[in-house]
Design a protein around this motif. Structure first.
Motif, PDB file in Angstrom:
ATOM      1  N   GLU A  57       0.894  -1.015  -0.174  1.00 11.32           N
ATOM      2  CA  GLU A  57      -0.026   0.032  -0.060  1.00 11.32           C
ATOM      3  C   GLU A  57       0.920   1.220  -0.001  1.00 11.32           C
ATOM      4  OE1 GLU A  57      -3.628  -0.177   2.728  1.00 11.32           O
ATOM      5  OE2 GLU A  57      -2.400  -1.750   3.513  1.00 11.32           O
ATOM      6  N   ILE A  58       0.384   2.346  -0.667  1.00  8.43           N
ATOM      7  CA  ILE A  58       1.296   3.500  -0.768  1.00  8.43           C
ATOM      8  C   ILE A  58       0.478   4.800  -0.465  1.00  8.43           C
ATOM      9  CG2 ILE A  58       0.871   3.840  -3.078  1.00  8.43           C
ATOM     10  CD1 ILE A  58       3.976   4.732  -3.103  1.00  8.43           C
ATOM     11  N   ARG A  59       0.898   5.653   0.111  1.00 10.03           N
ATOM     12  CA  ARG A  59       0.154   6.962   0.288  1.00 10.03           C
ATOM     13  C   ARG A  59       1.123   8.275   0.219  1.00 10.03           C
ATOM     14  NH1 ARG A  59      -1.719   7.262   6.766  1.00 10.03           N
ATOM     15  NH2 ARG A  59       0.301   7.629   7.573  1.00 10.03           N
ATOM     16  N   SER A  60       0.923   9.550   0.175  1.00 11.02           N
ATOM     17  CA  SER A  60       1.456  10.389  -0.005  1.00 11.02           C
ATOM     18  C   SER A  60       1.008  11.575   1.065  1.00 11.02           C
ATOM     19  CB  SER A  60       1.713  11.332  -1.414  1.00 11.02           C
ATOM     20  OG  SER A  60       2.477  12.569  -1.619  1.00 11.02           O
ATOM     21  N   ILE A  61       1.974  11.709   2.034  1.00 11.34           N
ATOM     22  CA  ILE A  61       1.663  12.671   3.140  1.00 11.34           C
ATOM     23  C   ILE A  61       2.453  13.797   3.066  1.00 11.34           C
ATOM     24  CG2 ILE A  61       1.574  12.920   5.689  1.00 11.34           C
ATOM     25  CD1 ILE A  61      -0.804  11.097   4.394  1.00 11.34           C
ATOM     26  N   ASN A  62       1.852  15.145   2.976  1.00 11.09           N
ATOM     27  CA  ASN A  62       2.701  16.126   2.879  1.00 11.09           C
ATOM     28  C   ASN A  62       3.869  16.214   1.722  1.00 11.09           C
ATOM     29  OD1 ASN A  62       1.235  17.555   4.963  1.00 11.09           O
ATOM     30  ND2 ASN A  62       2.816  16.570   6.368  1.00 11.09           N
ATOM     31  N   GLY A  63       3.442  15.304   0.723  1.00  9.95           N
ATOM     32  CA  GLY A  63       4.307  15.063  -0.373  1.00  9.95           C
ATOM     33  C   GLY A  63       5.346  13.944  -0.183  1.00  9.95           C
ATOM     34  N   GLU A  64       5.603  13.316   0.867  1.00  7.45           N
ATOM     35  CA  GLU A  64       6.296  12.218   1.218  1.00  7.45           C
ATOM     36  C   GLU A  64       5.491  10.768   0.944  1.00  7.45           C
ATOM     37  OE1 GLU A  64       9.195  10.587   4.534  1.00  7.45           O
ATOM     38  OE2 GLU A  64       7.649  11.689   5.241  1.00  7.45           O
ATOM     39  N   LEU A  65       6.387   9.847   0.340  1.00  3.22           N
ATOM     40  CA  LEU A  65       5.617   8.749  -0.108  1.00  3.22           C
ATOM     41  C   LEU A  65       5.713   7.881   1.055  1.00  3.22           C
ATOM     42  CD1 LEU A  65       6.568   8.191  -3.668  1.00  3.22           C
ATOM     43  CD2 LEU A  65       4.476   8.616  -3.002  1.00  3.22           C
ATOM     44  N   GLN A  66       4.644   7.316   1.624  1.00  7.76           N
ATOM     45  CA  GLN A  66       4.859   6.117   2.741  1.00  7.76           C
ATOM     46  C   GLN A  66       4.347   4.934   2.403  1.00  7.76           C
ATOM     47  OE1 GLN A  66       2.995   7.943   5.950  1.00  7.76           O
ATOM     48  NE2 GLN A  66       4.126   9.804   5.921  1.00  7.76           N
ATOM     49  N   VAL A  67       4.775   3.750   2.755  1.00  9.38           N
ATOM     50  CA  VAL A  67       4.245   2.576   2.571  1.00  9.38           C
ATOM     51  C   VAL A  67       3.990   1.634   3.468  1.00  9.38           C
ATOM     52  CG1 VAL A  67       5.435   2.734  -0.014  1.00  9.38           C
ATOM     53  CG2 VAL A  67       6.624   1.669   2.042  1.00  9.38           C
ATOM     54  N   ARG A  68       3.387   0.518   3.295  1.00  6.98           N
ATOM     55  CA  ARG A  68       3.064  -0.350   4.242  1.00  6.98           C
ATOM     56  C   ARG A  68       2.714  -1.919   3.774  1.00  6.98           C
ATOM     57  NH1 ARG A  68      -2.431   1.052   7.921  1.00  6.98           N
ATOM     58  NH2 ARG A  68      -3.844   0.894   5.997  1.00  6.98           N
ATOM     59  N   GLY A  69       3.084  -3.024   4.201  1.00  4.55           N
ATOM     60  CA  GLY A  69       2.677  -4.024   3.910  1.00  4.55           C
ATOM     61  C   GLY A  69       3.528  -5.357   4.155  1.00  4.55           C
ATOM     62  N   ASN A  70       3.116  -6.527   3.566  1.00  2.00           N
ATOM     63  CA  ASN A  70       4.026  -7.611   4.248  1.00  2.00           C
ATOM     64  C   ASN A  70       5.446  -7.817   3.841  1.00  2.00           C
ATOM     65  OD1 ASN A  70       4.076  -8.281   1.416  1.00  2.00           O
ATOM     66  ND2 ASN A  70       2.878  -9.804   1.606  1.00  2.00           N
ATOM     67  N   SER A  71       5.870  -6.855   3.060  1.00  5.33           N
ATOM     68  CA  SER A  71       7.478  -6.789   2.973  1.00  5.33           C
ATOM     69  C   SER A  71       8.343  -5.731   3.437  1.00  5.33           C
ATOM     70  CB  SER A  71       7.650  -6.860   1.501  1.00  5.33           C
ATOM     71  OG  SER A  71       7.528  -5.884   0.856  1.00  5.33           O
ATOM     72  N   VAL A  72       7.412  -4.861   4.098  1.00  6.46           N
ATOM     73  CA  VAL A  72       8.175  -3.819   4.999  1.00  6.46           C
ATOM     74  C   VAL A  72       8.782  -4.138   6.384  1.00  6.46           C
ATOM     75  CG1 VAL A  72       7.780  -1.442   5.783  1.00  6.46           C
ATOM     76  CG2 VAL A  72       6.553  -2.081   3.834  1.00  6.46           C
ATOM     77  N   PHE A  73      10.124  -3.784   6.620  1.00  3.09           N
ATOM     78  CA  PHE A  73      10.687  -4.191   7.594  1.00  3.09           C
ATOM     79  C   PHE A  73       9.695  -3.647   8.956  1.00  3.09           C
ATOM     80  CE2 PHE A  73      12.055  -0.018   7.666  1.00  3.09           C
ATOM     81  CZ  PHE A  73      13.187   0.264   8.401  1.00  3.09           C
ATOM     82  N   LYS A  74      10.197  -4.150  10.050  1.00  2.97           N
ATOM     83  CA  LYS A  74       9.652  -3.669  11.364  1.00  2.97           C
ATOM     84  C   LYS A  74      10.525  -2.723  11.954  1.00  2.97           C
ATOM     85  CE  LYS A  74       6.738  -7.040  10.887  1.00  2.97           C
ATOM     86  NZ  LYS A  74       5.205  -6.570  10.321  1.00  2.97           N
ATOM     87  N   GLY A  75      11.430  -2.120  11.564  1.00  2.00           N
ATOM     88  CA  GLY A  75      12.491  -1.132  12.042  1.00  2.00           C
ATOM     89  C   GLY A  75      13.902  -1.522  12.507  1.00  2.00           C
ATOM     90  N   TYR A  76      14.781  -0.381  12.338  1.00  2.00           N
ATOM     91  CA  TYR A  76      16.382  -0.404  12.585  1.00  2.00           C
ATOM     92  C   TYR A  76      16.501  -0.961  13.716  1.00  2.00           C
ATOM     93  CZ  TYR A  76      16.231   2.603   8.337  1.00  2.00           C
ATOM     94  OH  TYR A  76      15.906   2.932   7.152  1.00  2.00           O
ATOM     95  N   GLU A  77      17.670  -1.811  13.980  1.00  2.00           N
ATOM     96  CA  GLU A  77      17.982  -2.216  15.214  1.00  2.00           C
ATOM     97  C   GLU A  77      19.079  -1.488  16.110  1.00  2.00           C
ATOM     98  OE1 GLU A  77      19.431  -6.305  14.301  1.00  2.00           O
ATOM     99  OE2 GLU A  77      17.463  -7.148  13.970  1.00  2.00           O
ATOM    100  N   ASN A  78      19.632  -0.609  15.086  1.00  2.00           N
ATOM    101  CA  ASN A  78      20.685   0.165  15.757  1.00  2.00           C
ATOM    102  C   ASN A  78      19.990   0.991  16.920  1.00  2.00           C
ATOM    103  OD1 ASN A  78      22.311   2.387  16.651  1.00  2.00           O
ATOM    104  ND2 ASN A  78      23.407   2.300  14.631  1.00  2.00           N
ATOM    105  N   LYS A  79      20.623   0.950  18.420  1.00  2.00           N
ATOM    106  CA  LYS A  79      19.906   1.455  19.391  1.00  2.00           C
ATOM    107  C   LYS A  79      19.974   3.203  19.491  1.00  2.00           C
ATOM    108  CE  LYS A  79      20.535  -2.314  22.616  1.00  2.00           C
ATOM    109  NZ  LYS A  79      21.121  -2.972  23.814  1.00  2.00           N
TER     110      LYS A  79
END
Length: 208
Positions: free
Chosen positions: A148-170
């Motif tokens: 899925e994709i959307r544009s918020i304030n001009g920035e593209l944002q995505v979500r779905g089954n292949s999107v990672f959960k987050g960076y591991e760097n603390k």
């Protein structure tokens, strides 16, 4: 998502031109194992070896950086060569933008479709131009391939089954990169009424 988007099956013979340790190479080898097809890894990017490999192994698809594809197109034009092996379904350009003229040149030279794709290591493939519902639109990176994709304030944002959960760097605050479950790509762009994705710039430039 990628198998459905590119119609891969057990008859696929995929040419890989990236180094063995690159994520793109690993992704394509795993995909090949999953579909029961074949992968061919090139040791050199010299145009003459590339052409021999295409013919010898009956390559059906490949992915390459735009810089290599541009050099290949210039080489083929200089040699005044046209190729029609019949088995090459498409050439996929990935990793950076590619001039429209290079796309047109390659399609004429190899008598096949040249596909643009858009994605990130954090998301995998987001969009491509293989199955464009109303034909090719210059400047577009194509239509969605499962996310899925959307544009918020001009920035593209995505979500779905292949999107990672987050960076591991603390030291990294993942809240800066996610908006209520949507990953902020950092790319500026929009989606038109036909579902085509367009990239217009970056919020923050980064050079590796």
């Amino acid at each position: 998502n990628r198998i459905k988007a590119y119609d891969y099956d057990s008859n696929e013979r995929i040419l890989i031109v990236t180094k063995a340790y690159r994520s793109q190479t690993i992704n394509m080898v795993v995909l090949t194992l999953h579909i029961g097809g074949s992968s061919v890894l090139m040791k050199s990017l010299k145009p003459n070896i590339f052409l021999e490999t295409l013919k010898k192994h009956g390559i059906t698809s490949m992915t390459a950086p735009p810089a290599f594809l541009f050099s290949l197109a210039e080489y083929m034009k200089g040699a005044d060569q046209r190729i029609n092996y019949g088995h090459l379904r498409f050439i996929r350009a990935s990793g950076a933008p590619m001039p429209e003229k290079t796309r047109v040149d390659l399609e004429q030279i190899f008598d096949t479709k040249v596909v643009f794709s858009y994605g990130m290591t954090e998301t995998k493939n987001i969009a491509n131009t293989l199955k464009e519902p109303v034909g090719h639109k210059i400047g577009s990176v194509g239509v969605l391939t499962g996310l899925e994709i959307r544009s918020i304030n001009g920035e593209l944002q995505v979500r779905g089954n292949s999107v990672f959960k987050g960076y591991e760097n603390k030291d990294i605050d993942n809240n800066e990169y996610f908006d209520d479950g949507w990953f902020r790509t950092g790319d500026l762009g929009y989606i038109d009424s036909d579902g085509y994705v367009f990239i217009t710039g970056r919020i923050k430039e980064m050079i590796n």
